[in-house]
Design a protein around this motif. Sequence first.
Motif, PDB file in Angstrom:
ATOM      1  N   SER A  51     -21.940  -4.821   7.853  1.00  0.00           N
ATOM      2  CA  SER A  51     -21.562  -3.656   8.858  1.00  0.00           C
ATOM      3  C   SER A  51     -22.399  -3.577   9.942  1.00  0.00           C
ATOM      4  O   SER A  51     -21.777  -3.450  11.218  1.00  0.00           O
ATOM      5  CB  SER A  51     -21.325  -2.128   8.342  1.00  0.00           C
ATOM      6  OG  SER A  51     -20.920  -2.273   7.117  1.00  0.00           O
ATOM      7  N   GLN A  87     -15.647   0.849   8.204  1.00  0.00           N
ATOM      8  CA  GLN A  87     -15.446   0.900   6.725  1.00  0.00           C
ATOM      9  C   GLN A  87     -14.812   2.320   6.199  1.00  0.00           C
ATOM     10  O   GLN A  87     -14.028   2.278   5.505  1.00  0.00           O
ATOM     11  CB  GLN A  87     -17.019   0.603   6.281  1.00  0.00           C
ATOM     12  CG  GLN A  87     -17.023   0.252   4.739  1.00  0.00           C
ATOM     13  CD  GLN A  87     -18.458  -0.067   4.426  1.00  0.00           C
ATOM     14  OE1 GLN A  87     -19.243  -0.326   5.176  1.00  0.00           O
ATOM     15  NE2 GLN A  87     -18.430  -0.387   3.217  1.00  0.00           N
ATOM     16  N   ASP A 162     -13.828  -3.932   9.205  1.00  0.00           N
ATOM     17  CA  ASP A 162     -15.050  -3.698   8.102  1.00  0.00           C
ATOM     18  C   ASP A 162     -14.213  -3.348   6.954  1.00  0.00           C
ATOM     19  O   ASP A 162     -13.877  -2.169   6.713  1.00  0.00           O
ATOM     20  CB  ASP A 162     -15.727  -2.855   8.551  1.00  0.00           C
ATOM     21  CG  ASP A 162     -17.288  -2.785   7.739  1.00  0.00           C
ATOM     22  OD1 ASP A 162     -17.300  -3.406   6.828  1.00  0.00           O
ATOM     23  OD2 ASP A 162     -18.085  -2.165   8.324  1.00  0.00           O
ATOM     24  N   GLU A 163     -14.135  -4.340   6.097  1.00  0.00           N
ATOM     25  CA  GLU A 163     -13.453  -3.929   4.759  1.00  0.00           C
ATOM     26  C   GLU A 163     -12.143  -3.326   4.762  1.00  0.00           C
ATOM     27  O   GLU A 163     -11.741  -2.100   4.430  1.00  0.00           O
ATOM     28  CB  GLU A 163     -14.310  -3.106   3.720  1.00  0.00           C
ATOM     29  CG  GLU A 163     -15.615  -3.923   3.154  1.00  0.00           C
ATOM     30  CD  GLU A 163     -16.203  -3.238   2.237  1.00  0.00           C
ATOM     31  OE1 GLU A 163     -15.862  -2.556   1.492  1.00  0.00           O
ATOM     32  OE2 GLU A 163     -17.592  -3.350   2.311  1.00  0.00           O
TER      33      GLU A 163
HETATM   34 MG   LIG Z   1     -20.793  -1.997   5.173  1.00  0.00          MG
END
Ligand SMILES: [Mg+2]
Lengths: 256, 357
Positions: A51, A87, A162-163
């Motif tokens: 991240s 995220q 991010d994810e």
């Molecule tokens: Mg992360």
Amino acid sequence: MEKTVLKLDNVSKSFAKIETDDVTHALSSVTTTMESGEFISMVGPSGCGKSTILRLVAGLIQPTTGSITLNGKPIEGPGPDRGMMFQKATLFPWLTVYDNIAFSLKMQGKLKGNEDRVEEMIKTIGLQDFREDYPGQLSGGMAQRVALVRSLINEPPVLLLDEPLGALDAFTRMNMQDEILRIWQKKQQLAIMVTHDVDEAIYMGTRVLVMDSHPGRIVSDLKIEQPYPRDRSSQEFVEYRNEILKQLHFAGTKEK
Amino acid sequence: MSHQNPQQGQTAAEQTPLDKLTRRQLQELEQKKMTPFQKFLEAVIMVLPLVCGLVSVLEYILIPDNSTNRHPQTYLVFLILLICAYFLCLVYAGIRMAQKQKTFYEKLRYRAPLCSALFLLLAYYDYLTLKTGILTQPFVPCLNFVINAFWQDRMMILDCTLHTLKLLFLGYFAGVSLGLVTGITCGYSPRCRYWIDPIIKFLGPIPTSTWIPIMMVVATSLFGGAVFIIALGSWFAVTVASMTGISNVDKDYLEAARTLGANSRQLVFRVAIPHAMPNIFSGLTQAMSSSCTAIMIAEMLGVKSGLGWYMNWSKSWASYDSMFAALFVICIIFTVVTKSLEAVKRRVLRWQIGVKA
Ligand SMILES: [Mg+2]
Ligand SMILES: Nc1ncnc2c1ncn2[C@@H]1O[C@H](COP(=O)(O)OP(=O)(O)OP(=O)(O)O)[C@@H](O)[C@H]1O
């Protein structure tokens, strides 16, 4: 679209701890180059600085040492040329689904005449019936899908994800993987995606960056040379997976 | 559900296919079925206010008065008007029910017990004052006196009411708008906070009423001084609340907005302020209650008009009936004002409904 080149040159990032006098070395001497047309997947153990790399590129934080340049210009702050999906879903709770997705267009005064683009995005994620709902009424996966298209609607040359699919069930997840690939292929942007799923990294990426922690660094940079759409059960796919798992110190683990 | 034959005794909700349900029908479906006894109870509760109204009328007519009661019919008319109002509501609810609209009925059902209690309370109060004098006349006048006094002095009371409202709104809106400006600037800019914070820390804890004697000495016009005091109180409440709200804006939202291309102006107006709205509204509510207190004190101590002054003035003429009349008017005004603010708040903050805290 003109070519974008993102260069990370010897980038390190450390954070001061709050309670003690120590610092956390989140990233240490990361050097890599990425170009438009690439889809970079990043995998690595939790806390290895994935991240942090995205936040550096987004311009939300500045590197401790080293430099990050986009087309030769150092990154000084966030901008609409780099769309970021966080995220943690950060939908604005006071705006409806529609207004959340339209947010970036509105901020740049481009919403007029582009309403159909918002509608199209809502259709992409299949939330037509929830257009006027507030984020508080959405499920976690729905919120994540909204956050995804909110960062894509601007069609920025650099996508930072991010994810993006972390909270989705397996089926929706596979559909959304193809959807993201479709959006990326259409514009041939530079996409950088963090994921915890090795299969997803291989399925989607043209390159997989494997990272390790203490200190955070890139331990291997793997090109995936396979045409899309990829076959998850092919021989090469399995070989890539084994290679990456080895880098992540899971080499001994038997595949089920 | 949809392939069942519509049977007798089924409600509209049960006959609708699930995918065509409206919100109302959904609630209806999820409610439990009522037993006959519960239905009977329901009906009794709905009619009870009428019965209680009758009780209060009978109490007023049948029990002999303890003190002389001039214009006795006024209170009677008042009671009958109340009963008729409830009756009309009941009829209307019945009509709506027949049209399968239950909302009004439910609202009325929710308030019915309170209405009954109100009628009983009226009867009991009348008993304590007019009928027995347990509450000494004329210091605690019975309602008939109060209503008569109100009617006789209505022009004066209306005048005072307008004056109070003017003072209240001038002060409140001046204070609130200034408070929003300072609160939002200070919440957003640490440098402004550096300079303004000491002022707030110093002036804040002083109760508004402290300023009234000073105002009476210093201010050239008492009206202007009163506006200033009311404005000061609301300014303080709104400033503190909006400052807290803005400076506590979730960093994640600001970051997200920045990556979506918002400039710093938009960060304030599109992210920080909407995010701080719940805080701002609690500030607005607090400011309103502080204004209401301040205005009464100001009118009772210095300003020569308005309902507060009227109450004091009536007291000095020993006309306690008028004093109570003014008190009721004040009650009504403040209730209406607070309720309207509530309604605005509910409208603006409707996104908070269902948000997991
Ligand atoms: Mg992360
Ligand atoms: N704002 C911050 N202040 C202090 N330390 C931070 C901050 N952001 C990140 N860190 C530290 O930097 C390291 C890397 O964090 P980062 O969020 O990049 O990890 P990650 O690889 O994304 O992990 P995950 O997969 O769990 O999301 C962690 O040790 C974390 O504690």
